[in-house]
Motif scaffolding. Sequence first.
Motif, PDB file in Angstrom:
ATOM      1  N   ALA A 133       4.272   1.462  -5.330  1.00 20.27           N
ATOM      2  CA  ALA A 133       3.201   0.469  -4.884  1.00 20.27           C
ATOM      3  C   ALA A 133       3.931  -1.173  -6.413  1.00 20.27           C
ATOM      4  O   ALA A 133       3.788  -1.450  -5.689  1.00 20.27           O
ATOM      5  N   VAL A 184       0.613  -6.643   5.259  1.00 24.05           N
ATOM      6  CA  VAL A 184      -0.025  -6.200   4.078  1.00 24.05           C
ATOM      7  C   VAL A 184       1.277  -4.624   4.473  1.00 24.05           C
ATOM      8  O   VAL A 184       1.505  -4.845   5.969  1.00 24.05           O
ATOM      9  N   THR A 236      -5.675   3.937   7.427  1.00 19.96           N
ATOM     10  CA  THR A 236      -6.253   3.289   6.673  1.00 19.96           C
ATOM     11  C   THR A 236      -6.392   1.590   6.617  1.00 19.96           C
ATOM     12  O   THR A 236      -7.481   0.867   6.814  1.00 19.96           O
ATOM     13  N   VAL A 237      -5.696   1.259   6.729  1.00 18.63           N
ATOM     14  CA  VAL A 237      -5.120  -0.526   7.201  1.00 18.63           C
ATOM     15  C   VAL A 237      -5.827  -0.908   8.367  1.00 18.63           C
ATOM     16  O   VAL A 237      -7.230  -1.350   8.345  1.00 18.63           O
ATOM     17  N   VAL A 274       3.160  -0.835   4.226  1.00 14.84           N
ATOM     18  CA  VAL A 274       2.612   0.414   4.059  1.00 14.84           C
ATOM     19  C   VAL A 274       3.586   1.628   3.756  1.00 14.84           C
ATOM     20  O   VAL A 274       4.866   1.227   4.646  1.00 14.84           O
ATOM     21  N   ALA A 331      -1.597  -2.101  -3.339  1.00 16.22           N
ATOM     22  CA  ALA A 331      -3.061  -1.191  -3.353  1.00 16.22           C
ATOM     23  C   ALA A 331      -2.187   0.486  -3.874  1.00 16.22           C
ATOM     24  O   ALA A 331      -1.981   0.821  -2.676  1.00 16.22           O
ATOM     25  N   GLY A 332      -1.959   1.298  -4.694  1.00 13.32           N
ATOM     26  CA  GLY A 332      -1.245   2.633  -4.614  1.00 13.32           C
ATOM     27  C   GLY A 332      -2.683   3.060  -5.674  1.00 13.32           C
ATOM     28  O   GLY A 332      -3.213   3.373  -6.123  1.00 13.32           O
ATOM     29  N   VAL A 376       0.660  -1.562  -0.080  1.00 11.31           N
ATOM     30  CA  VAL A 376      -0.457   0.000   0.161  1.00 11.31           C
ATOM     31  C   VAL A 376       0.827   1.246   0.461  1.00 11.31           C
ATOM     32  O   VAL A 376       1.877   1.320   0.587  1.00 11.31           O
ATOM     33  N   SER A 377       0.645   2.165  -0.844  1.00 10.40           N
ATOM     34  CA  SER A 377       1.748   3.500  -1.294  1.00 10.40           C
ATOM     35  C   SER A 377       0.647   4.578  -1.888  1.00 10.40           C
ATOM     36  O   SER A 377      -0.290   4.154  -2.002  1.00 10.40           O
ATOM     37  N   ALA A 435      -1.946   5.850   4.836  1.00  8.17           N
ATOM     38  CA  ALA A 435      -1.626   4.133   5.082  1.00  8.17           C
ATOM     39  C   ALA A 435      -1.653   3.494   6.466  1.00  8.17           C
ATOM     40  O   ALA A 435      -3.205   2.255   6.055  1.00  8.17           O
ATOM     41  N   ILE A 466      -7.067  -1.627  -1.121  1.00  5.81           N
ATOM     42  CA  ILE A 466      -6.769  -2.131  -0.346  1.00  5.81           C
ATOM     43  C   ILE A 466      -7.406  -3.175  -0.482  1.00  5.81           C
ATOM     44  O   ILE A 466      -6.892  -4.242  -0.400  1.00  5.81           O
ATOM     45  N   THR A 476      -4.440   6.858   0.012  1.00 12.33           N
ATOM     46  CA  THR A 476      -4.632   5.503   0.275  1.00 12.33           C
ATOM     47  C   THR A 476      -6.125   5.329   0.304  1.00 12.33           C
ATOM     48  O   THR A 476      -7.411   6.107   0.478  1.00 12.33           O
TER      49      THR A 476
END
Length: 136
Positions: A19, A71, A81-82, A73, A41-42, A12-13, A78, A56, A51
Amino acid sequence: MSDGGQVGIVLVSHSREVAAAVAELAKGLAGGGGTAPVAPAGGTPDGGLGTSAELITAAAERVDGGAGVAVLVDLGSAVLTVKALLAEGGELPDGTRLVDAPFVEGAVAALVTASAGGDLEAVEAAASEAYDYRKV
């Protein structure tokens, strides 16, 4: 989780390009075609910087083989968000884990370990140990 699949990796970027580039670098350094599943997942769905929970979640579903999803990041939001997706429950596959690791080095270590058949704990440990890589 079943024992049949490999651990999947999601990168995740805030940037779609970053990403994707880190995913390609990790695949190349991990041996190319025979690697564990990895998905970038960028950025945002419209291609901007940021993000996206949707991206994601979709990436995690693509790489989920039943052995867990690691995952990694790049920056602060990011992480948030995760963490929010994990706290909500049901958004990410069972066995999804946010891994505290440097983005590039951690991605390579995670993918190499997952590709060698490492379980989620081994993948997380390998990625986290990348903090100790010395460059001088």
